[in-house]
Design a protein around this motif. Structure first.
Motif, mmCIF file in Angstrom:
data_model
loop_
_atom_site.group_PDB
_atom_site.id
_atom_site.type_symbol
_atom_site.label_atom_id
_atom_site.label_comp_id
_atom_site.label_asym_id
_atom_site.label_seq_id
_atom_site.Cartn_x
_atom_site.Cartn_y
_atom_site.Cartn_z
ATOM 1 N N SER A 1 0.844 -1.200 0.000
ATOM 2 C CA SER A 1 0.000 0.000 0.000
ATOM 3 C C SER A 1 0.878 1.248 0.000
ATOM 4 C CB SER A 1 -0.892 0.006 1.240
ATOM 5 O OG SER A 1 -1.711 -1.133 1.284
ATOM 6 N N LEU A 2 0.478 2.246 -0.775
ATOM 7 C CA LEU A 2 1.197 3.511 -0.839
ATOM 8 C C LEU A 2 0.369 4.601 -0.178
ATOM 9 C CD1 LEU A 2 2.584 3.485 -4.497
ATOM 10 C CD2 LEU A 2 3.688 2.657 -2.406
ATOM 11 N N LEU A 3 1.047 5.433 0.605
ATOM 12 C CA LEU A 3 0.377 6.529 1.290
ATOM 13 C C LEU A 3 0.699 7.861 0.614
ATOM 14 C CD1 LEU A 3 0.887 5.613 5.048
ATOM 15 C CD2 LEU A 3 -1.018 5.019 3.540
ATOM 16 N N MET A 4 -0.336 8.671 0.427
ATOM 17 C CA MET A 4 -0.200 10.042 -0.060
ATOM 18 C C MET A 4 -0.491 10.958 1.126
ATOM 19 S SD MET A 4 -2.535 12.024 -2.943
ATOM 20 C CE MET A 4 -1.712 11.434 -4.425
ATOM 21 N N GLY A 5 0.544 11.639 1.608
ATOM 22 C CA GLY A 5 0.376 12.536 2.740
ATOM 23 C C GLY A 5 -0.263 13.843 2.326
ATOM 24 N N ILE A 6 -1.196 14.337 3.132
ATOM 25 C CA ILE A 6 -1.947 15.560 2.827
ATOM 26 C C ILE A 6 -1.229 16.771 3.407
ATOM 27 C CG2 ILE A 6 -4.129 16.781 3.188
ATOM 28 C CD1 ILE A 6 -5.429 13.978 3.515
ATOM 29 N N LEU A 7 -0.932 17.743 2.555
ATOM 30 C CA LEU A 7 -0.324 18.996 2.996
ATOM 31 C C LEU A 7 -1.173 20.151 2.484
ATOM 32 C CD1 LEU A 7 2.018 20.424 4.423
ATOM 33 C CD2 LEU A 7 3.237 20.452 2.231
ATOM 34 N N ASN A 8 -2.000 20.689 3.345
ATOM 35 C CA ASN A 8 -2.874 21.801 2.980
ATOM 36 C C ASN A 8 -2.202 23.129 3.321
ATOM 37 O OD1 ASN A 8 -5.163 20.311 2.017
ATOM 38 N ND2 ASN A 8 -5.611 19.766 4.139
ATOM 39 N N VAL A 9 -1.850 23.879 2.286
ATOM 40 C CA VAL A 9 -1.244 25.201 2.474
ATOM 41 C C VAL A 9 -2.377 26.224 2.360
ATOM 42 C CG1 VAL A 9 0.679 26.694 1.822
ATOM 43 C CG2 VAL A 9 0.791 24.249 1.323
ATOM 44 N N THR A 10 -3.303 26.121 3.304
ATOM 45 C CA THR A 10 -4.537 26.898 3.255
ATOM 46 C C THR A 10 -4.883 27.392 4.657
ATOM 47 O OG1 THR A 10 -5.904 24.946 3.671
ATOM 48 C CG2 THR A 10 -5.435 25.482 1.359
ATOM 49 N N PRO A 11 -5.696 28.456 4.749
ATOM 50 C CA PRO A 11 -6.149 28.905 6.064
ATOM 51 C C PRO A 11 -7.443 28.255 6.519
ATOM 52 C CG PRO A 11 -6.781 30.512 4.425
ATOM 53 C CD PRO A 11 -6.028 29.425 3.685
ATOM 54 N N ALA B 1 6.061 18.331 5.257
ATOM 55 C CA ALA B 1 6.285 17.415 4.137
ATOM 56 C C ALA B 1 7.466 16.496 4.415
ATOM 57 C CB ALA B 1 6.510 18.204 2.849
ATOM 58 N N GLU B 2 8.548 17.059 4.923
ATOM 59 C CA GLU B 2 9.737 16.256 5.247
ATOM 60 C C GLU B 2 9.381 15.178 6.259
ATOM 61 O OE1 GLU B 2 12.706 16.249 3.986
ATOM 62 O OE2 GLU B 2 13.484 18.243 3.567
ATOM 63 N N SER B 3 8.605 15.543 7.268
ATOM 64 C CA SER B 3 8.254 14.564 8.295
ATOM 65 C C SER B 3 7.363 13.469 7.722
ATOM 66 C CB SER B 3 7.580 15.251 9.484
ATOM 67 O OG SER B 3 6.301 15.754 9.147
ATOM 68 N N MET B 4 6.464 13.815 6.798
ATOM 69 C CA MET B 4 5.604 12.795 6.209
ATOM 70 C C MET B 4 6.397 11.798 5.375
ATOM 71 S SD MET B 4 1.899 14.555 5.339
ATOM 72 C CE MET B 4 2.492 15.983 4.432
ATOM 73 N N PHE B 5 7.385 12.279 4.633
ATOM 74 C CA PHE B 5 8.246 11.348 3.902
ATOM 75 C C PHE B 5 8.978 10.418 4.874
ATOM 76 C CE2 PHE B 5 8.261 14.498 0.253
ATOM 77 C CZ PHE B 5 7.637 13.644 -0.643
ATOM 78 N N GLN B 6 9.470 10.970 5.956
ATOM 79 C CA GLN B 6 10.182 10.161 6.941
ATOM 80 C C GLN B 6 9.258 9.140 7.604
ATOM 81 O OE1 GLN B 6 11.875 13.124 9.520
ATOM 82 N NE2 GLN B 6 13.282 13.889 7.946
ATOM 83 N N ASP C 1 -2.607 11.544 8.842
ATOM 84 C CA ASP C 1 -1.766 10.948 9.887
ATOM 85 C C ASP C 1 -0.941 9.822 9.272
ATOM 86 O OD1 ASP C 1 -2.970 12.450 12.235
ATOM 87 O OD2 ASP C 1 -4.751 11.500 11.379
ATOM 88 N N VAL C 2 0.213 10.177 8.734
ATOM 89 C CA VAL C 2 0.987 9.230 7.946
ATOM 90 C C VAL C 2 1.575 8.123 8.813
ATOM 91 C CG1 VAL C 2 3.023 8.941 6.486
ATOM 92 C CG2 VAL C 2 1.507 10.906 6.133
ATOM 93 N N ALA C 3 2.230 8.455 9.897
ATOM 94 C CA ALA C 3 2.925 7.447 10.697
ATOM 95 C C ALA C 3 1.972 6.356 11.168
ATOM 96 C CB ALA C 3 3.612 8.110 11.887
ATOM 97 N N GLU C 4 0.805 6.755 11.671
ATOM 98 C CA GLU C 4 -0.147 5.780 12.201
ATOM 99 C C GLU C 4 -0.739 4.913 11.088
ATOM 100 O OE1 GLU C 4 -0.114 9.388 14.928
ATOM 101 O OE2 GLU C 4 -0.075 9.013 12.762
#
Length: 283
Positions: A22-32, A51-56, A261-264
């Protein structure tokens, strides 16, 4: 079509192996104003750090969005959207030359700016139906694409699974006419976009049928109302319910999952892959 050894082509020579894990796509919302994390990553340093932490943590892809798609969202100009996402993409590309980045947009001009800055994938919640020129941009850059079915603008009558397939057919027609190749395409059923919670459950129960459509699937349920309303949960208590839907997706053969929540979720899919995909333990 999905095979035992399948690859998602995501720009140039880049590709992601799909199906085995399974591949995970981490969500990064650059929004208010995103529904669960609005305002947390508006500053460049905060967005890049997340973003760096989600890749890790195990994300294969980071999906960067500059306009909220929550119910009742306020549209922003393409200039503002570009200003939010392009600096993040450029900075991440300079730090990680081989990372896979996705631009979450329904505007062709935003997609082109993001792809020019180094994004690999176009993730369109309207499946090319609101801006068909987006398909031409994706084809020009040989980008990977996620075509989501969005029921908010109205659909024909029928079951939710039938409506999803009808929407995908229209999206694929636009994609192929513009020159997007089949190995670049992933489909998203659009959980929560113009659906009731009962229909969301029908989507989750019908994932194996939707996979028979013949393309890899991306499932996006993270922190959405289907993970909240049945249990009466606020946004900050939806993790376990989200993971339950992720594991259900793995069991149905879904290849990609878009999550906050990428790690979990990474730990959950690792175990679920061992059970449902028949992966062996690493020696």
């Amino acid at each position: 079509m999905v095979s035992e050894k399948a690859y998602w082509k995501v720009g140039g020579e880049a590709r992601l192996e799909i199906g085995e894990r399974s591949l995970l796509m981490g969500i990064l919302n650059v929004t208010p104003d995103s529904f669960s994390d609005g305002g947390e990553h508006l500053q460049l340093f905060a967005a890049v750090a997340r973003a760096e932490s989600m890749f890790q943590e195990g994300a294969a892809i980071v999906d960067i969005g500059g306009e909220s798609t929550r119910p009742g969202f306020e549209p922003v100009s393409f200039e503002e959207e570009v200003a939010r996402v392009v600096p993040v993409i450029r900075e991440l590309r300079s730090r990680r030359s081989d990372c896979i980045l996705s631009i979450d947009t329904s505007k062709a001009v935003v997609a082109e700016a993001a792809l020019e800055a180094g994004a690999n994938i176009v993730n369109d919640v309207n499946g090319f139906l609101s801006d068909p020129q987006l398909a031409e941009v994706a084809a020009k850059y040989r980008a990977g694409v996620v075509l989501m079915r969005n029921g908010r603008s109205g659909e024909k009558e029928g079951s939710v699974l039938d409506r999803i397939r009808e929407s995908w057919e229209r999206s694929l027609e636009i994609a192929f006419a513009a020159g997007v190749k089949e190995p670049a395409i992933v489909l998203d059923p659009g959980v929560g976009f113009g659906t009731t919670r009962q229909e969301d459950l029908e989507i989750l129960r019908g994932l194996d049928l939707l996979r028979s459509f013949g393309f890899p699937l991306l499932l996006g349920t993270s922190r959405k109302r289907i993970t909240a309303e049945p249990l009466g949960l606020p946004v900050d208590l939806r993790l376990e319910a989200t993971i339950a839907t992720t594991v259900a997706g793995v069991a149905a053969g879904v290849e990609l999952f878009r999550v906050h929540d990428v790690a979990e979720n990474a730990r959950a899919v690792c175990m679920a892959d061992l059970i449902y995909r028949g992966n062996d333990l690493d020696e």
